[in-house]
Motif scaffolding. Structure first.
Motif, PDB file in Angstrom:
ATOM      1  N   ALA A   1      -1.458   2.466  -0.578  1.00  0.00           N
ATOM      2  CA  ALA A   1      -2.788   2.371  -1.148  1.00  0.00           C
ATOM      3  C   ALA A   1      -2.958   0.774  -1.421  1.00  0.00           C
ATOM      4  O   ALA A   1      -4.168   0.453  -1.510  1.00  0.00           O
ATOM      5  CB  ALA A   1      -2.875   2.968  -2.659  1.00  0.00           C
ATOM      6  N   GLY A   2      -1.840   0.029  -1.569  1.00  0.00           N
ATOM      7  CA  GLY A   2      -2.134  -1.375  -1.848  1.00  0.00           C
ATOM      8  C   GLY A   2      -2.051  -2.178  -0.821  1.00  0.00           C
ATOM      9  O   GLY A   2      -2.831  -1.955   0.070  1.00  0.00           O
ATOM     10  N   GLN A   3      -1.311  -3.215  -1.019  1.00  0.00           N
ATOM     11  CA  GLN A   3      -1.177  -4.408   0.034  1.00  0.00           C
ATOM     12  C   GLN A   3      -0.353  -3.825   1.137  1.00  0.00           C
ATOM     13  O   GLN A   3       0.272  -3.208   1.101  1.00  0.00           O
ATOM     14  CB  GLN A   3      -0.668  -5.810  -0.675  1.00  0.00           C
ATOM     15  N   ALA A   4      -0.456  -4.836   2.280  1.00  0.00           N
ATOM     16  CA  ALA A   4       0.305  -4.345   3.439  1.00  0.00           C
ATOM     17  C   ALA A   4       1.819  -4.478   3.121  1.00  0.00           C
ATOM     18  O   ALA A   4       2.219  -5.371   2.200  1.00  0.00           O
ATOM     19  CB  ALA A   4       0.241  -5.410   4.644  1.00  0.00           C
ATOM     20  N   LEU A   5       2.606  -3.611   3.634  1.00  0.00           N
ATOM     21  CA  LEU A   5       4.113  -3.776   3.178  1.00  0.00           C
ATOM     22  C   LEU A   5       4.871  -4.156   4.483  1.00  0.00           C
ATOM     23  O   LEU A   5       4.845  -3.581   5.617  1.00  0.00           O
ATOM     24  CB  LEU A   5       4.686  -2.325   2.868  1.00  0.00           C
ATOM     25  N   PRO A   6       5.552  -5.281   4.559  1.00  0.00           N
ATOM     26  CA  PRO A   6       6.336  -5.843   5.810  1.00  0.00           C
ATOM     27  C   PRO A   6       7.357  -5.090   6.009  1.00  0.00           C
ATOM     28  O   PRO A   6       8.005  -4.457   5.060  1.00  0.00           O
ATOM     29  CB  PRO A   6       6.496  -7.380   5.299  1.00  0.00           C
ATOM     30  N   THR A   7       7.889  -5.182   7.190  1.00  0.00           N
ATOM     31  CA  THR A   7       9.066  -4.545   7.609  1.00  0.00           C
ATOM     32  C   THR A   7      10.280  -5.119   6.597  1.00  0.00           C
ATOM     33  O   THR A   7      10.440  -6.241   6.625  1.00  0.00           O
ATOM     34  CB  THR A   7       9.474  -4.925   9.269  1.00  0.00           C
ATOM     35  N   GLY A   8      11.198  -4.164   6.313  1.00  0.00           N
ATOM     36  CA  GLY A   8      12.390  -4.355   5.364  1.00  0.00           C
ATOM     37  C   GLY A   8      12.095  -4.554   3.938  1.00  0.00           C
ATOM     38  O   GLY A   8      12.993  -4.537   3.007  1.00  0.00           O
ATOM     39  N   ALA A   9      10.939  -4.258   3.680  1.00  0.00           N
ATOM     40  CA  ALA A   9      10.393  -4.157   2.136  1.00  0.00           C
ATOM     41  C   ALA A   9      10.673  -3.142   1.650  1.00  0.00           C
ATOM     42  O   ALA A   9      10.845  -1.946   1.948  1.00  0.00           O
ATOM     43  CB  ALA A   9       8.843  -4.198   2.049  1.00  0.00           C
ATOM     44  N   PRO A  10      11.546  -2.808   0.148  1.00  0.00           N
ATOM     45  CA  PRO A  10      12.025  -1.942  -0.450  1.00  0.00           C
ATOM     46  C   PRO A  10      10.709  -0.856  -0.869  1.00  0.00           C
ATOM     47  O   PRO A  10       9.718  -1.587  -1.472  1.00  0.00           O
ATOM     48  CB  PRO A  10      12.807  -2.287  -1.517  1.00  0.00           C
TER      49      PRO A  10
END
Length: 191
Positions: free
Chosen positions: A157-166
């Protein structure tokens, strides 16, 4: 009847059989690679799958492999290339349609039987394919559970989550999609 009548069969066959053999070998090798990647959990995501379109890379490779091998076999038995190609085309088209309709359902059934998504609520994991912001698309998250690791489609629902983010699972959208949020540094227990 032998499949190969001579030991130097490549030089003895006509150009049209060269074409069929080349298509058969190349399509079979690429199809085998994709199937092996699928079996070992490194699924190859296609645009066609995302858009729920029947014709994709797998379908084309499957059609070409079945078509060329059937045409080769029928041509060796009947020595009538046009008839062989026609029969191979029709049979491989029907087989491709059937597999295209059945395979996704089998895959979904296997995924559902091995994954109870509702049990993933509050689980943690890591983004394996970036998740677009504000529910504008799907990414993939690999969850770490008691049964091991599993990969699911995810939105945020928020900001984009990059690959590798917990991330942490905060909601289950349906039986295949989870809503995740990033885990910020303060959420980690201090050692």
């Amino acid at each position: 009847m032998y499949l190969f009548k001579t030991t130097n069969w490549w030089e003895t066959i006509q150009w049209d059989n060269h074409v069929l053999w080349s298509i058969a070998v190349i399509a079979s090798v690429f199809l085998l690679i994709i199937v092996l990647l699928d079996v070992f959990g490194m699924e190859v995501e296609e645009e066609a799958q995302k858009k729920k379109v029947l014709v994709g890379t797998r379908s084309i490779l499957f059609f070409l492999a079945v078509f060329s091998w059937l045409s080769i076999l029928i041509n060796r038995l009947s020595d009538q290339l046009v008839l062989s190609v026609l029969i191979g085309f029709v049979i491989s088209g029907v087989c491709t349609l059937l597999v295209g309709l059945i395979y996704p359902n089998l895959k979904q059934t296997a995924r559902q039987s091995s994954t109870d998504v509702t049990a993933n609520l509050a689980e943690t994991g890591q983004v394996s394919q970036s998740v677009p912001p504000h529910r504008n698309g799907f990414g993939k998250v690999q969850l770490i559970t008691g049964a091991g690791r599993k990969e699911l489609d995810a939105i945020t629902a928020g900001q984009a989550l990059p690959t590798g983010a917990p991330v942490r699972v905060v909601d289950v959208i349906d039986d295949r999609v989870i809503l995740v949020e990033p885990i910020v540094q303060k959420d980690y227990p201090h050692e």
